[in-house]
Scaffold this active site. Structure first.
Site, PDB file in Angstrom:
ATOM      1  N   ARG A   4       0.628  -1.187  -0.042  1.00  0.00           N
ATOM      2  CA  ARG A   4      -0.062  -0.103   0.142  1.00  0.00           C
ATOM      3  C   ARG A   4       0.718   1.303  -0.003  1.00  0.00           C
ATOM      4  NH1 ARG A   4      -4.775   2.244  -1.421  1.00  0.00           N
ATOM      5  NH2 ARG A   4      -5.945   2.968   0.436  1.00  0.00           N
TER       6      ARG A   4
ATOM      7  N   THR B 116     -10.349   0.351  -8.850  1.00  0.00           N
ATOM      8  CA  THR B 116      -9.195  -0.597  -8.299  1.00  0.00           C
ATOM      9  C   THR B 116      -9.234  -1.670  -9.501  1.00  0.00           C
ATOM     10  OG1 THR B 116      -9.837   0.148  -6.115  1.00  0.00           O
ATOM     11  CG2 THR B 116      -8.351  -2.232  -6.464  1.00  0.00           C
TER      12      THR B 116
ATOM     13  N   THR C 125      -4.264  -0.675  -7.226  1.00  0.00           N
ATOM     14  CA  THR C 125      -5.186   0.650  -7.384  1.00  0.00           C
ATOM     15  C   THR C 125      -4.376   1.947  -7.350  1.00  0.00           C
ATOM     16  OG1 THR C 125      -7.258   1.846  -6.671  1.00  0.00           O
ATOM     17  CG2 THR C 125      -5.682   1.070  -5.110  1.00  0.00           C
TER      18      THR C 125
ATOM     19  N   ASN D  14      -6.452   4.439  -6.756  1.00  0.00           N
ATOM     20  CA  ASN D  14      -7.558   4.821  -5.952  1.00  0.00           C
ATOM     21  C   ASN D  14      -8.626   5.236  -6.963  1.00  0.00           C
ATOM     22  OD1 ASN D  14      -8.987   5.381  -3.733  1.00  0.00           O
ATOM     23  ND2 ASN D  14      -8.272   7.574  -3.400  1.00  0.00           N
TER      24      ASN D  14
ATOM     25  N   ASP E 269      -7.851   8.366   0.573  1.00  0.00           N
ATOM     26  CA  ASP E 269      -8.199   7.256   1.578  1.00  0.00           C
ATOM     27  C   ASP E 269      -8.012   7.416   3.037  1.00  0.00           C
ATOM     28  OD1 ASP E 269      -9.557   5.931  -0.492  1.00  0.00           O
ATOM     29  OD2 ASP E 269      -8.183   4.000  -0.545  1.00  0.00           O
TER      30      ASP E 269
ATOM     31  N   SER F  81     -10.380  -0.846   1.201  1.00  0.00           N
ATOM     32  CA  SER F  81     -11.500  -1.650   1.272  1.00  0.00           C
ATOM     33  C   SER F  81     -10.795  -2.991   0.433  1.00  0.00           C
ATOM     34  CB  SER F  81     -12.646  -1.121   0.634  1.00  0.00           C
ATOM     35  OG  SER F  81     -13.079  -0.238   1.406  1.00  0.00           O
TER      36      SER F  81
ATOM     37  N   GLY G 247     -14.057   0.006  -4.829  1.00  0.00           N
ATOM     38  CA  GLY G 247     -14.038   1.002  -3.648  1.00  0.00           C
ATOM     39  C   GLY G 247     -14.609   0.311  -2.562  1.00  0.00           C
TER      40      GLY G 247
END
Length: 556
Positions: A92, A365, A383, A385, A407, A437, A458
């Site tokens: 991430r 994503t 992703t 986003n 996010d 998510s 999402g």
């Protein structure tokens, strides 16, 4: 004449008797684009494993699926080896070193619209390349350059724009030019059938193939990203890029009846929320209620409502906040969450807080699922986003930068672009990873591989995975039918039940409304694009590629 007829009949019978059925599937890649699926599949055919195919598929998606495929975003990787070993990698994005808690607030403490979604200030530190290369380092078997070459070929030779892609490019064209100027690759008025070549991206991929992480995080590629991000108002630095590291984490595992599920732990909210929902409905005989009946949908929505309330309050980056994971997954706790559940009436979200111990996330994503002939399984969700991330396009390397900073909770209690509300646990801090998510998930049944599943969408990702698993397990659907089935979504706030447009009949909608659910046509939308693989008890492999997108499977 009779002889001719007899001869024709014999030929027909011979043709029928020699007609061959399709050979059984040994391995498969299911992704958002056929070119990416084939890139991964071809690696499997050359003797690579599922992890090698993950690398090839990831880089290929960067070329042919720029709305979400990326080297400038991040994601989560969940795997199960043929021997039953499991693990997960968190790659991430992180907040830049100069990020502050009040980064998107004005002098009065109010959120400044658009600051966390469009332009350079929305950009988080990319984790994709470091994550992909870490998977290769630990689990891959073929040379890295061989795995990146298919993406380089696609970038140099070009890919064909689909009808859905053309509509997407043209829909966002004004935003592309607003951020980048009129001379930008994806604002050229493409139509279906056009070929897109991306030589700058090919050059960037060659740099990564030759130098590994240094080719992305420390080279001219890094300088190009920093310069363009800063030119559009951002704070990303070369120091940020050099300091980025992915992180291996224990996956979140839980049971549902005779299933064992392996999913992503925080900073993904996916595993916890999926586990909560499944454990909350487990005491009920949802199979007998029927697929997408008013009764079964009502039960599932009430579980979704309660889980998303917990998500809003408790979840964040576990390296920065104490996430009460064990408590949130405790069966007694989850039973207590359903104590005020009524079969007859919906619970108002205003009456559902988090347990005793809110943001809208982009739909763009992308997920892919991989299975190799040995039985190694991979689930990856990655992703930028929002669609095309921050819309900041780095011309020198042919890619969009992410807008993952949205996010975070720009302000506790304020919704993000997906309508999800967050708390202090997901506030902004330097080098912190934002809540997600994304829910890449692998399912075992009787200790054998059963499902590989995930989706973009999402805030709807978790509920889409939830429903797809139940479609196969509880309702006995074959894989493609389970993926095709109409979906619905509730995320606590806003208190609306979202249904896919024109997929549910008037009687079902009326039944849900009678129970007190807020169902309005204006909230309807496509939900998720699930790409999944199912392995039956007899070992037969079947795939499901979501027709809601250009998704496609490549098998061998």
């Amino acid at each position: 004449m009779k002889k001719s007829i007899i001869s024709l009949l014999c030929l027909a019978l011979f043709a029928c008797s020699t007609k061959t059925t399709s050979p059984p599937i040994k391995g498969a890649v299911v992704s958002a684009r056929i070119e990416a699926s084939e890139a991964g599949r071809d690696i499997l055919k050359k003797g690579g494993n599922a992890y090698d195919a993950m690398v090839a598929t990831s880089f290929a998606l960067t070329v042919v699926y720029p709305v979400a495929g990326n080297i400038t975003g991040g994601g989560f990787f969940v795997y199960r080896s043929a021997e039953g070993e499991t693990g997960s990698l968190d790659y991430r994005e992180m907040a830049p070193l100069k990020a502050t808690k009040d980064l998107y607030l004005d002098d009065d403490g109010n959120v400044i619209p658009g600051k966390s979604t469009i332009g350079g200030l929305a950009v988080g530190i990319p984790g994709a390349v470091a994550g992909i290369l870490e998977v290769h380092r630990k689990l891959g078997s073929l040379p890295l350059a061989d795995l990146i070459q298919p993406a380089i070929d696609l970038a140099e030779k070009g890919y064909i724009v689909s009808e859905k892609q053309a509509k997407s490019y043209n829909r966002y064209s004004k935003q592309f030019t607003g951020v980048n100027g009129k001379v930008t690759l994806y604002a050229k008025g493409y139509k279906a059938g056009d070929r897109v070549k991306n030589i700058p991206l090919a050059n960037a991929l060659k740099e990564i193939a030759a130098k590994g992480n240094a080719g992305f995080y420390e080279s001219w590629v890094a300088e190009a990203m920093v310069n363009k991000t800063r030119a559009t108002g951002g704070i990303l630095s070369l120091e940020d890029l050099k300091a980025y590291l992915p992180k291996w984490r224990d996956p979140l595992t839980f049971s549902y009846k005779d299933l064992n599920l392996i999913s992503m732990a925080p900073p993904s909210s996916g595993g916890i929320c999926l586990g909560q929902m499944m454990k909350m409905i487990e005491p009920y005989d949802i199979k007998s209620m029927g697929h997408n009946s008013v009764e079964s949908m009502h039960l599932m929505v009430e579980a979704e409502r309660r889980s998303y309330a917990d998500r809003s309050h408790f979840l964040g980056d576990p390296d920065f906040v104490a996430v009460p994971q064990d408590h949130l997954m405790d069966e007694n706790y989850l039973l207590s969450r359903m104590e005020n559940y009524s079969k007859e009436a919906a619970t108002a979200s205003a009456d559902v807080s988090h347990g005793d111990i809110i943001v809208v996330e982009s739909d763009e994503t992308t997920h892919f699922s991989i299975l190799d002939a040995k039985g190694n399984a991979v689930a990856v969700t990655t992703t930028l986003n929002g669609a095309y991330g921050s819309k900041v396009f780095v011309e020198e390397i042919g890619v969009f930068m992410n807008n993952e900073m949205d996010d975070f909770s720009s302000k506790p209690g304020e919704p993000n672009m997906f309508g999800l509300t967050g708390s202090e646990a997901n506030s902004i801090a330097p080098k912190k990873r934002m809540l997600s998510s994304m829910t890449p998930t692998i399912v075992e049944k009787d200790n054998k591989l059963y499902l590989i599943v995930g989706t973009p969408g999402g805030s709807t990702i978790i509920t889409s995975v939830f429903q797809t698993i139940l479609n196969v397990y509880e309702h006995g659907m074959e894989m493609q039918a389970a993926v095709n089935a109409p979906r619905f979504h509730h995320q606590w706030l806003p208190d609306n039940l979202v249904l896919e447009p024109e997929k549910f009949d008037a009687k079902t909608i009326e039944g849900l409304q009678k129970k007190g659910h807020s169902v309005e046509a204006k909230y309807s939308k496509i939900i998720g694009k699930v790409d999944a693989i199912h392995i039956s008890e007899s070992g037969t492999i079947s795939v499901g590629a979501d027709p809601r997108g250009d998704d496609a499977a490549a098998t061998h």
